[in-house]
Design a protein around this motif. Structure first.
Motif, mmCIF file in Angstrom:
data_model
loop_
_atom_site.group_PDB
_atom_site.id
_atom_site.type_symbol
_atom_site.label_atom_id
_atom_site.label_comp_id
_atom_site.label_asym_id
_atom_site.label_seq_id
_atom_site.Cartn_x
_atom_site.Cartn_y
_atom_site.Cartn_z
ATOM 1 N N ILE A 56 0.846 -1.214 0.000
ATOM 2 C CA ILE A 56 0.000 0.000 0.000
ATOM 3 C C ILE A 56 0.875 1.255 0.000
ATOM 4 N N TYR A 57 0.479 2.251 -0.780
ATOM 5 C CA TYR A 57 1.270 3.482 -0.913
ATOM 6 C C TYR A 57 0.755 4.592 -0.013
ATOM 7 N N GLY A 84 -7.513 5.280 -8.352
ATOM 8 C CA GLY A 84 -6.126 5.060 -7.948
ATOM 9 C C GLY A 84 -6.049 3.855 -7.031
ATOM 10 N N SER A 90 -5.558 0.203 -0.476
ATOM 11 C CA SER A 90 -6.549 1.118 0.109
ATOM 12 C C SER A 90 -7.969 0.652 -0.234
ATOM 13 N N ASP A 107 -8.965 2.352 -12.254
ATOM 14 C CA ASP A 107 -7.508 2.413 -12.463
ATOM 15 C C ASP A 107 -7.212 1.964 -13.891
ATOM 16 N N THR A 108 -6.114 2.463 -14.417
ATOM 17 C CA THR A 108 -5.669 1.933 -15.717
ATOM 18 C C THR A 108 -5.178 0.497 -15.544
ATOM 19 N N GLY A 111 -0.487 1.583 -14.608
ATOM 20 C CA GLY A 111 0.301 2.679 -14.064
ATOM 21 C C GLY A 111 -0.214 4.039 -14.498
ATOM 22 N N PHE A 152 -9.515 6.953 -16.549
ATOM 23 C CA PHE A 152 -10.527 7.836 -15.978
ATOM 24 C C PHE A 152 -10.283 9.251 -16.535
ATOM 25 N N ASP A 170 -6.667 8.973 -5.216
ATOM 26 C CA ASP A 170 -5.227 8.761 -4.971
ATOM 27 C C ASP A 170 -4.561 8.571 -6.328
ATOM 28 N N SER A 176 -5.572 13.847 -13.761
ATOM 29 C CA SER A 176 -6.457 12.854 -13.129
ATOM 30 C C SER A 176 -7.155 13.466 -11.921
HETATM 31 C C1 LIG Z 1 -0.196 5.835 -5.960
HETATM 32 S S1 LIG Z 1 -1.115 4.746 -6.916
HETATM 33 C C2 LIG Z 1 -2.491 4.361 -5.875
HETATM 34 C C3 LIG Z 1 -2.093 3.699 -4.597
HETATM 35 C C4 LIG Z 1 -3.200 2.981 -3.855
HETATM 36 N N1 LIG Z 1 -4.323 3.852 -3.557
HETATM 37 C C5 LIG Z 1 -2.639 2.405 -2.571
HETATM 38 O O1 LIG Z 1 -3.008 2.888 -1.503
HETATM 39 O O2 LIG Z 1 -1.816 1.493 -2.632
HETATM 40 C C6 LIG Z 1 -1.846 5.797 -8.150
HETATM 41 C C7 LIG Z 1 -2.712 5.046 -9.119
HETATM 42 O O3 LIG Z 1 -3.498 5.972 -9.848
HETATM 43 C C8 LIG Z 1 -3.752 5.409 -11.123
HETATM 44 N N2 LIG Z 1 -4.212 6.502 -12.014
HETATM 45 C C9 LIG Z 1 -3.767 7.790 -12.047
HETATM 46 N N3 LIG Z 1 -4.456 8.499 -12.963
HETATM 47 C C10 LIG Z 1 -5.373 7.665 -13.513
HETATM 48 C C11 LIG Z 1 -6.388 7.824 -14.508
HETATM 49 N N4 LIG Z 1 -6.605 9.006 -15.144
HETATM 50 N N5 LIG Z 1 -7.158 6.762 -14.820
HETATM 51 C C12 LIG Z 1 -6.963 5.567 -14.210
HETATM 52 N N6 LIG Z 1 -6.014 5.351 -13.252
HETATM 53 C C13 LIG Z 1 -5.223 6.392 -12.910
HETATM 54 C C14 LIG Z 1 -2.442 4.764 -11.493
HETATM 55 O O4 LIG Z 1 -2.605 3.758 -12.457
HETATM 56 C C15 LIG Z 1 -1.960 4.216 -10.134
HETATM 57 O O5 LIG Z 1 -2.297 2.856 -9.971
#
Ligand SMILES: C[S@@+](CC[C@H](N)C(=O)[O-])C[C@H]1O[C@@H](n2cnc3c(N)ncnc32)[C@H](O)[C@@H]1O
Length: 235
Positions: A56-57, A84, A90, A107-108, A111, A152, A170, A176
């Motif tokens: 988890i980040y 995210g 999370s 999420d994509t 990444g 998204f 997140d 985003s």
């Molecule tokens: C920091 S990570 C999320 C960490 C996660 N919430 C956790 O607690 O471990 C950010 C995520 O946002 C996603 N993301 C960012 N912009 C996005 C978008 N426009 N559409 C889909 N996913 C997106 C990325 O693919 C990534 O997996």
């Protein structure tokens, strides 16, 4: 806005992958010790388990906020959202708190998408790659979890008439975050909130400035990377 360039921790984290891991892990362990003085053993065990399972980040304190706010908001009408997901850490905390409330996960799973110049130096395309199938397996025990893989906000098409009690954004980057605030803020139920991560980054701040340019909103910065956006009050 925080001066991240002058913060020694940020400078180390940006220079070295090893430093990033060490600082994250030590920070998490210290935060767990602090939480242990205030929170229930079952809540601590959940956060510890999620950290181990999902990378988890979030810090332990931030993870607690996700869980605690999702639990409180589950008493309201409305659905829940996370944009995210990464490896589902999370999302799992929300699942543990939400009961039967529908949870939409965006999420994509490949990444971060393309970044904007506001984000450069902090985030690059492709950071945080995940796997839709792995997250689906991880969360398979929970009811009413709906996956929206892809970019998204295009993946939110069809949800325009839904209303939300709890939204966790997140997403790290400007475009985003802007899209998330624009889509979900007007769709919060009365008492609904958006919990935002990465509020210290220039791209995220820029998104806030643009979306909330006029008055009438409430942003509550927390003592971490998070802030809470309170939904519009009923007139
Ligand atoms: C920091 S990570 C999320 C960490 C996660 N919430 C956790 O607690 O471990 C950010 C995520 O946002 C996603 N993301 C960012 N912009 C996005 C978008 N426009 N559409 C889909 N996913 C997106 C990325 O693919 C990534 O997996």
């Amino acid at each position: 806005m925080p001066d991240l360039e002058r913060n020694w921790m940020y400078r180390m984290v940006r220079r070295s992958r090893m430093a990033r891991h060490v600082i994250r892990d030590i920070g998490f362990a210290l935060d767990m010790q602090l939480l242990a003085a205030y929170k229930e053993p079952e809540e601590l065990a959940l956060i510890r388990r999620v950290k181990k399972e999902s990378d988890i980040y979030l810090t332990a304190g931030e993870a607690y906020m996700v869980y605690s706010l999702a639990r409180a908001q589950s008493r309201l009408p409305g659905e829940m959202v996370e944009v995210g997901v990464y490896r589902g850490g999370s999302s799992k905390l929300i699942c543990e708190a939400k009961g039967d409330t529908p949870l939409h996960l965006f999420d994509t799973f490949e990444g971060l998408p393309e970044t904007h110049p506001y984000d450069r130096g902090f985030f690059q395309r492709g950071l945080f790659p995940g796997s839709l199938e792995a997250v689906q397996n991880y969360l398979s025990a929970y009811p009413n979890v709906i996956f929206h893989p892809g970019l998204f906000p295009q993946t939110a098409e069809g949800l325009e008439d839904r209303r939300f009690s709890f939204v966790h954004l997140d997403v790290d980057i400007y475009a985003s975050m802007k899209a998330g605030l624009e889509f979900f803020y007007p769709r919060l139920v009365e008492g609904g909130i958006i919990l935002v991560h990465d509020y210290q980054y220039p791209g995220v701040r820029r998104a806030f400035d643009e979306v909330f340019a006029e008055n009438g909103h409430t942003i509550i910065p927390l003592n971490s990377s998070q802030c809470i956006v309170r939904g519009p009050c009923a007139s």
